[in-house]
Design an enzyme around this catalytic site. Structure first.
Site, PDB file in Angstrom:
ATOM      1  N   CYS A  95      31.656  11.037  97.180  1.00  0.00           N
ATOM      2  CA  CYS A  95      32.737  10.436  96.315  1.00  0.00           C
ATOM      3  C   CYS A  95      32.210  10.778  94.846  1.00  0.00           C
ATOM      4  CB  CYS A  95      33.056   8.820  96.707  1.00  0.00           C
ATOM      5  SG  CYS A  95      31.408   7.962  96.597  1.00  0.00           S
TER       6      CYS A  95
ATOM      7  N   HIS B   8      37.778   2.605  90.322  1.00  0.00           N
ATOM      8  CA  HIS B   8      37.665   2.847  91.660  1.00  0.00           C
ATOM      9  C   HIS B   8      38.586   2.173  92.505  1.00  0.00           C
ATOM     10  CE1 HIS B   8      35.607   3.484  95.406  1.00  0.00           C
ATOM     11  NE2 HIS B   8      35.111   4.618  95.041  1.00  0.00           N
TER      12      HIS B   8
END
Length: 641
Positions: free
Chosen positions: A27, A551
């Site tokens: 990620c 996020h």
């Protein structure tokens, strides 16, 4: 040695070795491993490495946090492990057919672009030497120089066979072998000798005589052969790559080394010559015929269209089809009229940058202009576009206007290029091999006029107040900068987030929000510096240099983009309030994922303090974080007093 090879080896050795890895993804900051046996992980040793921020097992994965260099480390890691790039596969799903075609053309031609330009320059210089009487076509020097300039174009399918095979992730040498078969020295004369058995598409631009058969199947081989062609070998590699992957799945490894390339070549060469090549060649001829028709109908209209669209296409990465058509024309006719229409574009970009350099008083802008002008002279216009012209859109428009004027002049006088060459030395490509230098002088005049137009427009309408992205760093900072809320929802202290990477402040200070609406907006003016392919994480650098990570949810990377819709692209300039990402709250929560969404100041250490809001609930645009710079610490304290 690769840049991160030591770190990659260290990580692999401490997670139980290569054989313990089932798969790996990443990620924004962490590598995510699925392992066979998690007890083999030496976590204490991993965390002791100064290049690793932290490591943990979470969500059925082992996560190693390596920071913002994760993508480069991941690339080396999967190469070391021999695994597939899962992220690139996810990204490919999001791309349209057109984007995929453009990407393949770009990947196939870009690796050999430097050599292509070199060959074009050699051909141009050779034509200049002949025109000046310095060489005769019978001289030994001419013969060697001619081979140097023509070899690449003569055997172009071999080069493209390798690069396009790599683009399709197959054996590049198999691609070279198939390309070599298309241009084998005797194949053209052998397959087109004697009287034709019959003629296909008689009395049309697609007229093709058939001289031979392959076990009874007619061989449709173009009378000009496949020398210098682009499309047939690339299309062939697409189908060949599919066939090779099929063979690798079904042939045992012990014999695959020999049998896979043998069967691939044995099947795909006839397939290419009998079907793929002719079809691709027909499509190329149709496209070329359409442009030729438009050019014959009105060269001025054609040049206007090409001149206007080319530079915007460069930004979008869609300019390669024009180059491909030009190369195809070069191979089929020995000259081209498309590439001449875009010839002046790099010079008009340079002229605009020169005007900015002359007018601006800002030293930082001048420092950007100098290398941009040097690059522009060699047709590398990205520094000029992204550093000087595009940030102030009228400058970009002035460059287009100048380039279009040049394209029209070149078209009016029918100046053609006889080699693929650009930049300051590219004018020699306008010299006809028979010695005619008319096109050469037209190109010079057109280039000068187009540069004058672009320069004067920029010089006259220059505005120092709107001087582009290079001045972002010089904006006067206030005692504190305000980061607005990108969500509507309930605030949560960062230390209460159920992910140690965020709760321990590993990535930086910030706050979290449990969103009540499925939308993320830009919390400030800035640039999207990173957008994960799945859309779950986005990083923005504000106009005053604050790096912000948003996020959406925890571990939502494992959804592989499901329930997320990206509304911007990486590299986009955004304004406060622009919608960045939309997401399905119900879908994500039903999958069992937490929607607690951290907002992190990644470069927190660069600031005196990060102050989060005390409000329990926030709406879009509400003040979420105050970022106080170290330089303004005193001013901030005075303001607080």
């Amino acid at each position: 040695m690769a840049k991160y090879s030591d770190l990659v080896s260290f990580i692999v050795n401490n997670i139980g070795g290569k054989d313990n890895v089932i798969s790996v993804s990443h990620c924004m900051t962490r590598l995510r491993f699925k392992l066979k046996d998690y007890s083999l992980v030496d976590e204490k040793n991993i965390i002791s490495n100064s290049k690793i921020t932290t490591a943990q097992k979470a969500g059925g994965e082992y996560q190693v946090v390596v920071g913002t260099s994760v993508e480069s480390i991941y690339t080396e890691l999967i190469a070391s492990l021999g695994l597939k790039n899962e992220e690139s596969q996810t990204e490919e799903k999001d791309k349209s057919v057109l984007n995929k075609i453009i990407q393949i053309i770009t990947k196939s031609i870009t690796p050999i672009l430097g050599v292509l330009m070199a060959a074009g320059l050699i051909q141009g210089l050779l034509a200049l030497l002949v025109a000046c009487g310095a060489l005769e076509t019978t001289d030994g020097a001419y013969i060697i120089l001619s081979a140097m300039g023509s070899a690449l174009f003569t055997f172009f399918p071999i080069f493209l066979g390798y690069t396009s095979a790599k683009a399709f992730q197959m054996d590049g040498f198999v691609g070279m072998a198939i390309g070599a078969c298309l241009v084998f020295p005797t194949i053209l004369t052998s397959l087109t000798a004697g009287d034709p058995l019959f003629i296909l598409f008689a009395n049309s631009i697609l007229e093709t005589p058939v001289y031979k058969t392959f076990f009874g199947i007619p061989i449709i081989f173009p009378t000009t052969g496949y020398t210098s062609t682009v499309v047939p070998i690339i299309v062939s590699m697409y189908f060949t790559s599919k066939f090779e992957k099929f063979l690798k799945k079904h042939i045992p490894d012990i014999v695959a080394f020999t049998l896979v390339p043998f069967i691939t070549i044995a099947v795909c060469v006839p397939l290419t010559i009998l079907a793929i090549g002719p079809i691709a060649n027909i499509l190329s001829l149709l496209i070329t015929a359409a442009i030729t028709y438009l050019n014959n109908l009105s060269p001025i209209i054609t040049s206007l269209v090409v001149g206007i669209i080319y530079q915007p296409l460069v930004i979008l990465g869609l300019h390669w089809p024009l180059i491909t058509i030009g190369i195809t024309n070069m191979g089929a006719m020995g000259y081209d009229y498309i590439i001449p229409m875009i010839f002046t574009a790099s010079f008009t970009q340079t002229a605009v940058v020169l005007a900015v350099y002359c007018k601006t008083k800002d030293k930082k802008v001048k420092n950007i202009c100098i290398p941009a002008m040097i690059s522009g002279c060699f047709c590398i216009i990205e520094p000029a576009i992204y550093g000087v012209t595009l940030p102030v859109k009228k400058r970009f428009a002035f460059s287009i206007i100048g380039a279009t004027v040049g394209a029209v002049i070149i078209s009016i006088f029918s100046a053609r290029m006889y080699a693929v060459s650009v930049g300051v030395l590219g004018t020699v490509a306008f010299i006809n091999p028979n010695g005619d230098m008319g096109g050469f002088f037209v190109a010079i005049v057109a280039t000068i006029i187009s540069m004058v137009v672009a320069f004067l427009l920029t010089f006259i309408f220059f505005n120092e107040q709107n001087s582009g992205i290079s001045l972002i760093a010089d904006k006067k900072q206030s005692p504190h900068s305000i980061i607005a809320s990108p969500f509507k929802g309930k605030t949560i202290k960062l230390e209460n987030v159920e992910d140690a990477l965020f709760s321990k402040g590993v990535l930086g200070k910030g706050i979290a929000i449990l969103p009540s609406e499925g939308r993320v907006i830009a919390p400030c003016d800035g640039i999207v510096t990173s957008l994960f392919p799945t859309g779950h994480a986005i990083a923005i650098t504000s106009d005053d240099g604050c790096d912000i990570l948003i996020h959406v949810g925890i571990d939502t990377v494992r959804l592989n983009g499901k329930y997320f819709t990206k509304k911007v692209q990486q590299g986009a300039t955004v304004k406060k309030g622009d919608v960045l990402v939309e997401f399905d709250i119900e879908g994500i929560t039903n999958e069992g994922y937490s929607l607690v969404s951290p907002i992190i100041i990644l470069n927190s250490d660069n600031y005196f303090d990060i102050v989060e809001t005390m409000n329990e609930n926030v709406d879009y645009f509400d003040q979420l974080i105050r970022v106080i710079s170290k330089e303004n610490e005193v001013a901030y304290k005075l303001a607080e007093d």
